[in-house]
Enzyme design. Structure first.
Site, PDB file in Angstrom:
ATOM      1  N   ASP A 199    -113.986 132.599 -43.925  1.00  0.00           N
ATOM      2  CA  ASP A 199    -114.189 131.849 -45.167  1.00  0.00           C
ATOM      3  C   ASP A 199    -113.836 130.380 -44.919  1.00  0.00           C
ATOM      4  O   ASP A 199    -112.747 130.072 -44.409  1.00  0.00           O
ATOM      5  CB  ASP A 199    -113.325 132.430 -46.280  1.00  0.00           C
ATOM      6  N   ASN A 207    -118.503 120.399 -51.917  1.00  0.00           N
ATOM      7  CA  ASN A 207    -119.635 120.261 -52.837  1.00  0.00           C
ATOM      8  C   ASN A 207    -119.322 119.297 -53.977  1.00  0.00           C
ATOM      9  O   ASN A 207    -120.162 118.480 -54.368  1.00  0.00           O
ATOM     10  CB  ASN A 207    -120.021 121.628 -53.407  1.00  0.00           C
ATOM     11  N   ASP A 216    -124.575 122.007 -47.855  1.00  0.00           N
ATOM     12  CA  ASP A 216    -125.542 122.816 -47.107  1.00  0.00           C
ATOM     13  C   ASP A 216    -125.486 122.502 -45.618  1.00  0.00           C
ATOM     14  O   ASP A 216    -125.556 123.408 -44.771  1.00  0.00           O
ATOM     15  CB  ASP A 216    -126.961 122.564 -47.635  1.00  0.00           C
ATOM     16  N   GLU A 242    -119.828 130.808 -48.919  1.00  0.00           N
ATOM     17  CA  GLU A 242    -119.279 130.139 -47.726  1.00  0.00           C
ATOM     18  C   GLU A 242    -118.563 131.130 -46.829  1.00  0.00           C
ATOM     19  O   GLU A 242    -117.722 130.754 -46.010  1.00  0.00           O
ATOM     20  CB  GLU A 242    -118.327 129.009 -48.137  1.00  0.00           C
TER      21      GLU A 242
END
Length: 322
Positions: A199, A207, A216, A242
């Site tokens: 993770d 973000n 991205d 993620e």
């Protein structure tokens, strides 16, 4: 024979004339509706004449008829098949059949046995004519079939890839991971396996701070780094937003820990480019679980998830073993 050759020359001339004409009219809406019917009518008329000249039961006639039907199905809309059948039957009934019944037309006049002899394999004219009328259509149809099959295989491979790969990172998607996890349960005799859940730490802040486009790119780069850090036999896929999941089989605990540590270090050492002036570091937390003899895959997966949670509690950017 001379008359037949003159017709062949006329057909070749019309064909050459049709190519630039069709090309010029390719964007005309009315022409798109009419030209297929014109093309079919010309081809059908040519073939009917050849079939009459060489005989309906000749090998070349049968091959040409089958090839023509195949080309019709491949190149044209299905409704044109009906038009072709009606047109062909009309020519035979109105012109050829009536003439042959009345004795005005002979069967296969190109192969008049009184002039050329019986059509055995020593008859060069018969053999050459059969090859002339059969081989070119066969070459065209086989070439077209080969092209269609190649395109079909490429499309099947592309569809398979789309169904198995994550659209952003190009690694395996969750569906493929689930299939491989279920396969582990079905094979009870195999060696122990390990599941790693990776993770990305504080990915939401990436973000929120830099935007989803940068996020991205971080996911894409992270997937590449993890792919480069695992073994060729390991299975890597995107498990969630993620989160990445790795399935390791046929490996010792030191090997498994080595894979996990390589992934962690690769992500920690990498700097993701935001713009020309700034780069960011995105670390990861990794949970590792090893199966035992009686464990089912969901239990091992849950253990890896709990280990990941513990790695986050311990401060992130680390590997935690269940």
């Amino acid at each position: 024979m001379r008359f037949h050759l003159n017709i062949e020359i006329l057909e070749a001339f019309v064909t050459v004339l049709m190519i630039p004409t069709f090309h010029l009219l390719r964007h005309n809406t009315f022409a798109k509706k009419i030209l297929p019917h014109v093309c079919i009518a010309l081809i059908t008329t040519s073939l009917v004449f050849d079939w009459y000249s060489s005989g309906l039961l000749a090998a070349g006639t049968v091959i040409n008829a089958m090839d023509f039907l195949y080309l019709m199905i491949v190149l044209f809309d299905r409704r044109f098949l009906l038009t072709t059948l009606i047109y062909t039957i009309s020519i035979f009934v109105v012109f050829l059949s009536s003439g042959m019944v009345n004795g005005e037309m002979n069967y296969a006049p190109l192969f008049n046995l009184a002039n050329i002899g019986y059509p055995n394999f020593k008859n060069n004219f018969w053999l050459a004519s059969t090859l002339y009328s059969s081989v070119p259509p066969l070459i065209v149809c086989v070439s077209l079939l080969s092209t269609i099959l190649t395109q079909w295989r490429n499309r099947e491979n592309y569809i398979t890839q789309l169904s198995q790969r994550d659209g952003l990172t190009s690694i395996y998607n969750r569906r493929v991971l689930t299939e491989n996890l279920m396969a582990l349960d079905q094979n009870q005799s195999q060696l122990p396996y390990a599941i790693l859940i990776i993770d990305l730490d504080f990915f939401k802040s990436v973000n929120d701070t830099y935007g989803h486009i940068v996020g991205d790119h971080v996911l894409i780069d992270s997937a590449k780094l993890i792919q480069q850090s695992i073994r060729a036999t390991d299975i890597l896929g995107r498990y969630g937003g993620e989160e990445f999941l790795i399935i390791i089989q046929d490996a010792t605990m030191p090997d498994i820990q080595g894979v996990a540590e390589r992934c962690r270090k690769a992500l920690a050492d990498y700097r993701h480019v935001v713009d020309a002036k700034s780069k960011i570091q995105v670390t990861c937390s990794i949970g590792v679980a090893l199966s035992s003899h009686h464990d089912n895959v969901m239990h091992v997966l849950d253990s890896a998830d709990q280990a990941l949670y513990q790695a986050k509690i311990n401060g992130r950017n680390q590997v935690c073993l269940a």
